[in-house]
Scaffold this motif. Structure first.
Motif, PDB file in Angstrom:
ATOM      1  N   GLY A 135       0.801  -1.205   0.000  1.00 47.60           N
ATOM      2  CA  GLY A 135       0.000   0.000   0.000  1.00 47.60           C
ATOM      3  C   GLY A 135       0.839   1.263   0.000  1.00 47.60           C
ATOM      4  N   GLU A 195       0.963  -1.097   5.128  1.00 44.33           N
ATOM      5  CA  GLU A 195      -0.326  -1.336   4.468  1.00 44.33           C
ATOM      6  C   GLU A 195      -0.187  -2.408   3.392  1.00 44.33           C
ATOM      7  OE1 GLU A 195      -2.651   2.975   4.774  1.00 44.33           O
ATOM      8  OE2 GLU A 195      -2.243   2.046   2.830  1.00 44.33           O
ATOM      9  N   LEU A 219      -2.638  -4.166   0.219  1.00 44.75           N
ATOM     10  CA  LEU A 219      -3.860  -4.131  -0.581  1.00 44.75           C
ATOM     11  C   LEU A 219      -4.180  -5.542  -1.063  1.00 44.75           C
ATOM     12  CD1 LEU A 219      -3.126  -1.003  -2.834  1.00 44.75           C
ATOM     13  CD2 LEU A 219      -4.078  -1.061  -0.520  1.00 44.75           C
ATOM     14  N   VAL A 266      -8.027  -2.963   2.309  1.00 50.39           N
ATOM     15  CA  VAL A 266      -6.796  -2.257   2.666  1.00 50.39           C
ATOM     16  C   VAL A 266      -6.504  -2.584   4.124  1.00 50.39           C
ATOM     17  CG1 VAL A 266      -5.611  -0.054   2.724  1.00 50.39           C
ATOM     18  CG2 VAL A 266      -7.432  -0.425   1.057  1.00 50.39           C
ATOM     19  N   SER A 301      -4.194  -2.669   7.592  1.00 48.86           N
ATOM     20  CA  SER A 301      -3.187  -1.982   8.390  1.00 48.86           C
ATOM     21  C   SER A 301      -2.446  -3.028   9.223  1.00 48.86           C
ATOM     22  CB  SER A 301      -3.830  -0.941   9.305  1.00 48.86           C
ATOM     23  OG  SER A 301      -2.881  -0.454  10.235  1.00 48.86           O
ATOM     24  N   SER A 311      -8.867  -3.636   8.791  1.00 52.32           N
ATOM     25  CA  SER A 311      -8.936  -3.343   7.363  1.00 52.32           C
ATOM     26  C   SER A 311     -10.192  -2.562   7.048  1.00 52.32           C
ATOM     27  CB  SER A 311      -8.926  -4.638   6.544  1.00 52.32           C
ATOM     28  OG  SER A 311     -10.123  -5.371   6.731  1.00 52.32           O
ATOM     29  N   LEU A 353      -4.138   7.159  -1.949  1.00 49.64           N
ATOM     30  CA  LEU A 353      -4.619   5.995  -2.679  1.00 49.64           C
ATOM     31  C   LEU A 353      -5.737   6.405  -3.617  1.00 49.64           C
ATOM     32  CD1 LEU A 353      -4.782   2.930  -3.204  1.00 49.64           C
ATOM     33  CD2 LEU A 353      -6.322   2.777  -1.226  1.00 49.64           C
ATOM     34  N   LEU A 391      -5.078   4.938   7.870  1.00 50.21           N
ATOM     35  CA  LEU A 391      -6.010   3.922   7.397  1.00 50.21           C
ATOM     36  C   LEU A 391      -7.266   3.841   8.260  1.00 50.21           C
ATOM     37  CD1 LEU A 391      -6.640   1.620   5.467  1.00 50.21           C
ATOM     38  CD2 LEU A 391      -5.456   0.077   7.021  1.00 50.21           C
TER      39      LEU A 391
END
Length: 576
Positions: A148, A153, A155, A166, A168, A174, A197, A216
């Motif tokens: 991320g 992060e 993805l 996403v 963390s 997420s 993002l 996040l």
């Protein structure tokens, strides 16, 4: 082409089919999946491990054992979200790596020993975090996993365009972004410098771009806007300065939209009468040009001040002008044969043209390669109608520096990440089954399994060269992948205590990671010294005479020779 190679690092062919060896972002480490010694019959399922080696010494630094039955399908090192961020050097020194399987389980390690957390309450190892994606259900597998905005992060893209999760690694939670249109880089990106993002979604009948920022757990939508001008957006890309978002439309609708980060439409570049759309777009590293490749064989370079075409690069299937330097690969059959490039002296030149059918959908006339070099002075393109030919354009003169014609299809092209004049070309191996036929010849009738498929072009050399990969017995069969590895100019890797000072010269050279189906080797190229064979010596003498004659005839102008003439020495292959 003469290079020096390291010893061969072998693994089972099954592991190479799972995922290929990969180098870390800073080029210090190489990771490869390896199989643990086979267990007795009727025992636990087969185990795999991640083997981390130094790219300099190839010594094993860490072996990360995976749980029984965990088959890694995706393995990726962390790399910065964008190449234009101010703390790129700091991010490049972070050595994190993850492995993901088909069931949605992702395991993350930190080789620097500073990462000591776990997710979902799973305490596996001190330096590992574990993510188990279970929210989508058993019938929705993962499609892709990416790093991320930061090394904290991850993805996770689902199949069927259901969701983007996403995660963390710090907060162990997420968030979900629903209906991502694509799971590749054309459907998500990060705004340079800010690292926001950005995701292309299609929840209903209209494409939408959303920009997300903030931590996040407190992720907020900075902007979201619909693409009402587009029928079916095929992708988007941020400009290097983060001021513009370029979006391109479907194959049948030629238009490129330039949007502000807040969603305002600044320009709409469209052509209504050609009947074909945009294949791909690419920003130059400086952001002063936007290259638009279309299915009609043209690359239109837009000036980013007005977003109008500055120049149009045409890829002709019959090259007639002598102003273009053309090299044609000459294969040599036989066990010890080695391909060479030959400079064309007679015109026109007709590269192998793809034999297409009216039933082909989509048409094979796009651009499989369009890549700027590091400083944005050159552009490499491959037009799919003539897929064995590579065009290298000078963006200073907007003319071809060289046209390279090969005997096989070009698979990939990669500029060196640090040396803007150096280009690696990988062609399909003769063992590759290819159902494409050409007007000039069939791929199956040309060459043999010992022919080379790796080539290097250097703007400072007179000729491009084929790379000779040494084969130790029959262990290294055929090249499947090759990629540049960043060179370490400063020897600050404390893990390599056993490396002598004599090896420091290897860190100044261009390095290649060359893989086959069951092993890999590291090649070292001294690009400051141009290799010289008998043909090159003759050409150098001819060039010297011509340059002397030209110097006598021209007094008011200076002629620039792209392939500069310098004294060279012959080097010897050294394989251990």
């Amino acid at each position: 082409m003469v290079m020096e190679f390291s010893e061969l690092v072998a693994a089972s062919k099954e592991c190479s089919r799972i995922c290929r060896p990969i180098g870390s972002y800073d080029g210090k480490f190489i990771a490869m999946v390896s199989k643990v010694t086979a267990p007795p019959a009727n025992a636990v399922p087969q185990q795999y491990k991640l083997v981390i080696r130094s790219s300099r010494s190839l010594m094993i630094k860490k072996q990360l054992l995976l749980p029984s039955g965990f088959i890694p399908k995706i393995v990726k090192w962390y790399r910065p979200a964008t190449d234009m961020i101010s703390d790129e050097l700091f991010d490049g020194e972070i050595h994190r790596i993850f492995a993901a399987n088909d069931e949605g389980e992702i395991r993350i390690w930190d080789l620097d020993g500073m990462f000591d957390i776990t997710s979902n309450g799973i305490n596996d190892l001190k330096s590992v975090a574990v993510i188990r994606q279970i929210n989508w259900g058993a019938n929705v597998p993962i499609k892709n996993v990416e790093w991320g905005r930061s090394p904290d992060e991850i993805l996770v893209f689902s199949d069927y365009q259901v969701s983007l999760a996403v995660w963390s690694l710090v907060g162990r939670e997420s968030i979900e972004i629903y209906h991502p249109k694509y799971y590749t880089a054309k459907g998500f990106s990060f705004q340079p410098n800010a690292r926001h993002l950005t995701v292309l979604t299609r929840p209903v009948s209209e494409d939408i771009i959303s920009v997300y920022g903030g931590p996040l757990l407190e992720l907020e939508t900075l902007s979201t806007f619909g693409l009402s001008e587009f029928y079916d957006a095929k992708g988007f890309k941020w400009s290097p300065d983060g001021k513009w978002i370029a979006v391109y439309d479907t194959i049948t609708n030629f238009q490129v939209g330039i949007y502000t980060p807040l969603g305002g439409l600044y320009r709409l570049f469209s052509i209504q009468d050609i009947g074909v759309g945009v294949h791909d777009i690419e920003w130059s590293p400086a952001g002063n040009l936007l290259a638009v490749a279309s299915y009609d064989g043209l690359v239109r370079c837009l000036n980013t001040s007005t977003f109008t075409p500055t120049v149009v690069l045409k890829h002709s299937t019959s090259i007639k002008t002598k102003e273009r330097i053309i090299f044609v690969e000459q294969p040599v059959n036989g066990k010890d044969g080695h391909a060479k490039y030959q400079r064309v002296q007679s015109y026109p030149v007709n590269p192998p043209k793809l034999r297409s059918s009216l039933t082909d959908a989509p048409p094979k006339t796009g651009f499989g390669v369009m890549a700027f070099n590091k400083d944005g002075t050159m552009l490499a393109t491959r037009y799919d109608l003539i897929p064995t030919t590579l065009w290298i354009w000078s963006l200073c003169t907007m003319t071809p520096l060289a046209v390279l014609v090969h005997v096989r299809k070009i698979k990939s092209v990669e500029w060196h990440p640090q040396k803007p004049h150096l280009l690696l070309i990988t062609c399909a191996n003769s063992k590759t089954k290819d159902d494409e036929t050409y007007d000039n010849y069939d791929l199956a009738d040309v060459g043999n399994e010992n022919d080379c498929c790796l080539y290097v072009w250097n703007a400072e050399w007179r000729n491009p060269y084929a790379l000779c990969v040494p084969r130790v017995s029959t262990t290294f069969a055929s090249v499947t992948d090759a990629m540049w590895i960043r060179s370490n100019v400063e020897l600050d890797d404390g893990l390599d205590d056993h490396i002598s000072d004599e090896c420091s010269e290897y860190d100044l050279r261009a390095k290649l990671l060359v893989c086959d189906r069951g092993s890999y080797t590291v090649g070292y190229l001294d690009d400051d010294q141009e290799p010289e064979d008998d043909d090159t010596k003759v050409q150098r003498l001819i060039d010297g005479v011509q340059q002397q004659e030209w110097a006598e005839l021209t007094t008011a102008s200076c002629i620039e020779d792209t392939f500069a003439m310098v004294d060279q020495r012959r080097r010897v292959i050294k394989a251990t």
